[in-house]
Design an enzyme around this catalytic site. Structure first.
Site, PDB file in Angstrom:
ATOM      1  N   CYS A   1     -19.343  28.058   2.940  1.00 17.34           N
ATOM      2  CA  CYS A   1     -17.928  28.313   2.625  1.00 17.34           C
ATOM      3  C   CYS A   1     -17.672  29.804   2.415  1.00 17.34           C
ATOM      4  O   CYS A   1     -18.269  30.432   1.530  1.00 17.34           O
ATOM      5  CB  CYS A   1     -17.532  27.532   1.376  1.00 17.34           C
ATOM      6  SG  CYS A   1     -15.981  28.044   0.632  1.00 17.34           S
TER       7      CYS A   1
ATOM      8  N   CYS B   1     -16.409  30.696  -1.033  1.00 13.04           N
ATOM      9  CA  CYS B   1     -17.499  30.603  -2.010  1.00 13.04           C
ATOM     10  C   CYS B   1     -18.356  31.871  -1.965  1.00 13.04           C
ATOM     11  O   CYS B   1     -18.769  32.399  -3.014  1.00 13.04           O
ATOM     12  CB  CYS B   1     -18.363  29.387  -1.739  1.00 13.04           C
ATOM     13  SG  CYS B   1     -17.468  27.808  -1.788  1.00 13.04           S
TER      14      CYS B   1
ATOM     15  N   CYS C   1      -5.704  16.362  17.389  1.00 12.88           N
ATOM     16  CA  CYS C   1      -6.182  15.008  17.060  1.00 12.88           C
ATOM     17  C   CYS C   1      -6.930  14.389  18.248  1.00 12.88           C
ATOM     18  O   CYS C   1      -6.342  14.143  19.309  1.00 12.88           O
ATOM     19  CB  CYS C   1      -4.995  14.143  16.650  1.00 12.88           C
ATOM     20  SG  CYS C   1      -5.371  12.378  16.539  1.00 12.88           S
TER      21      CYS C   1
ATOM     22  N   CYS D   1      -5.604  10.991  19.334  1.00 17.53           N
ATOM     23  CA  CYS D   1      -4.384  11.096  20.138  1.00 17.53           C
ATOM     24  C   CYS D   1      -4.739  11.344  21.605  1.00 17.53           C
ATOM     25  O   CYS D   1      -4.145  10.751  22.517  1.00 17.53           O
ATOM     26  CB  CYS D   1      -3.498  12.236  19.617  1.00 17.53           C
ATOM     27  SG  CYS D   1      -3.005  12.067  17.885  1.00 17.53           S
TER      28      CYS D   1
END
Length: 513
Positions: free
Chosen positions: A61, A64, A406, A409
């Protein structure tokens, strides 16, 4: 093959360097003031402390990684506090720690929790991400909810020019008013810094001759302070909530503005947002006019924001705004309707808000351009063509709301195309709309992508929840289209027999409904 002396020397040197590096790494790890926890030692370690701070992080991250050195510096300082304040961390991406991330409802990284009373109480960390800010914030959270202010130096330490501080002034530290103030300071301590004193003369700003009890809220904006003399808890909390927000929230890269930006967008108020370049030679004029409007309409539950379009690109994309419209004024009402003023001059701001209040403005609809050609089997719907293709076409419309990213989709595309080709002569339209770039009417609720709705020719709306197959979707369309599929004509003699056969099927369909 025998190794040369040079090869041996290089090998030894590499080994020494590797060992030295390993030793150095171990020493650095040991020197860290941040305690490393996981699911095997978490309960035991937390149980030792009345106050401990835990960061849930992931090694990959970026946020982070940026926080890590600041968190370490703060841990070094706070380890010397009396009593020490322990900062710890948990690798939230490690499967072994999933019980902890579930327990503390960790949805993203980094998430920081303050855990009190040996694990009995937990609260969200809402402080800064720089070491000095972390230290100051945690010192106030670890001690009493409200700190007694005995001198001007104490007041100066509590009240600064970057954050909100709330001070109660009392003749005595007892009684209903004082008890209510302390109770509220305990409730709101993660959001604000609280103090109390018997001497208003040592406080900055305001009338020092005012007798207590009263509450003075200090803020780094607008009039710099606000006083309040009601001590019923709900009224006092409402005062703090309202007085601690700037009349005009600034949306820029200044980290200290972030809490106000979040509160602005979470507010149920009507939102008046103005975007212009912060390099504009008219910036101060815009600020002045916005401030006047904010004062005038404060009682109307309208919140104001001034945004730098560079920093607020996320908002621009979300609302479908364009740089060519700057300077831009947008109002979003409580039903999410939006009203735009494009290329606005400073002296137009008040007039434009008045038009909104008078109800003479036309709502703005976020929309992609209407396609010049729309002759493929699956029709493209955008915000500006929604009414023509869906509401007013007089046809039965199966509409997919999708997102470009998506995968489900994308997988559905060839299925919808096959259905569209098969039903092209039956007064049925198969269509799709990018719900990330076009406003979706309120009656179509979206909780996932893709979402399929059927709008029949008699204007009834039904959501499709079946399997995403050609057969399942086709059956759904034929079942709900208008007019219904005509029943085949039969002879009078055959009607009774057909009725007997058809009746169980009708009941089965009814059960399925």
């Amino acid at each position: 093959m025998a190794m040369s002396k040079l090869s041996i020397a290089l090998l030894l040197l590499g080994t020494i360097l590797l060992c030295s590096s390993s030793v150095k790494s171990e020493v650095e790890e040991e020197a860290s003031a941040v305690v490393v926890l996981d699911n095997t030692n978490f309960t035991e370690e937390v149980g030792k402390h009345d106050f401990i701070v835990v960061e849930f992080y992931a090694p990959w991250c970026g946020h982070c990684k940026k926080l890590a050195p600041e968190y370490e510096k703060a841990a070094q300082v706070l380890s010397k506090h009396d009593p020490p304040i322990i900062l710890a961390k948990v690798d939230g991406s490690d499967k072994i720690n999933k019980p902890l991330t579930d327990k503390f409802n960790v949805k993203g990284f980094p998430t920081i929790k303050i855990i009190k009373s040996k694990g009995e109480v937990e609260q969200e960390y809402k402080g800064p991400r720089q070491s000095d800010g972390i230290v100051k914030y945690l010192k106030t959270q670890a001690g009493p909810a409200s700190i007694e202010i005995k001198s001007a130096e104490d007041a100066k330490s509590l009240v600064d020019d970057k954050s909100i501080s709330i001070v109660g002034v009392f003749p005595e530290f007892s009684g209903t008013e004082f008890d209510n103030f302390i109770a509220l300071s305990e409730k709101l301590r993660s959001d604000y810094t609280f103090g109390h004193t018997k001497d208003p003369k040592i406080l900055p700003h305001g009338d020092s001759s005012v007798d207590g009890p009263f509450v003075r809220l200090f803020k780094p904006f607008d009039e710099l302070f606000s006083d309040f003399q009601e001590f019923e808890v709900d009224e006092l909390e409402k005062f703090i909530e309202e007085a601690s927000m700037p009349l005009v929230v600034i949306f820029d890269s200044d980290e200290s503005n972030r809490p106000f930006i979040l509160r602005f967008f979470r507010s149920p108020n009507v939102k008046a947002m103005f975007f212009t370049s912060f390099q504009s030679d008219k910036l101060e004029d815009y600020k002045t006019e916005l401030h006047k409007a904010a004062v005038e309409y404060k009682s109307k539950n309208i919140s104001f924001l001034l945004g730098d379009p560079i920093t607020s690109q996320g908002a621009f994309q979300f609302y479908g705004l364009r740089d060519t419209w700057l300077p831009l004024f947008m109002i979003q009402d409580k039903t999410n309707r939006k009203y735009l003023g494009k290329n606005v001059e400073p002296d137009q701001i008040s007039f434009w808000i008045k038009e909104y209040m008078d109800g003479t403005l036309t709502p703005y609809k976020k929309s992609q351009p209407i396609p010049e050609t729309n002759d493929k089997p699956v029709k493209i719907v955008v915000g500006d063509s929604f009414s023509d293709i869906v509401y007013e076409s007089g046809k039965n419309v199966l509409l997919e709301f999708y997102a470009p990213w998506c995968k489900h989709c994308t997988k559905l595309d060839p299925i919808l195309e096959e259905i569209a080709i098969a039903l092209q002569n039956e007064n049925i339209v198969i269509a799709k709309m990018d719900a990330t770039l076009n406003d979706v009417p309120d009656e179509f609720e979206l909780s996932e992508f893709p979402t399929l709705y059927f709008f029949s020719a008699d204007k009834k709306v039904k959501v499709f929840k079946g399997g995403r197959t050609v057969e399942s979707i086709t059956n759904f369309i034929k079942k709900h289209k208008f007019p219904p599929t005509a029943e085949p004509e039969v002879t009078t003699e055959a009607e009774a027999e057909i009725e007997k056969v058809a009746q169980p099927k009708a009941e089965t369909v009814k059960d399925e409904l």
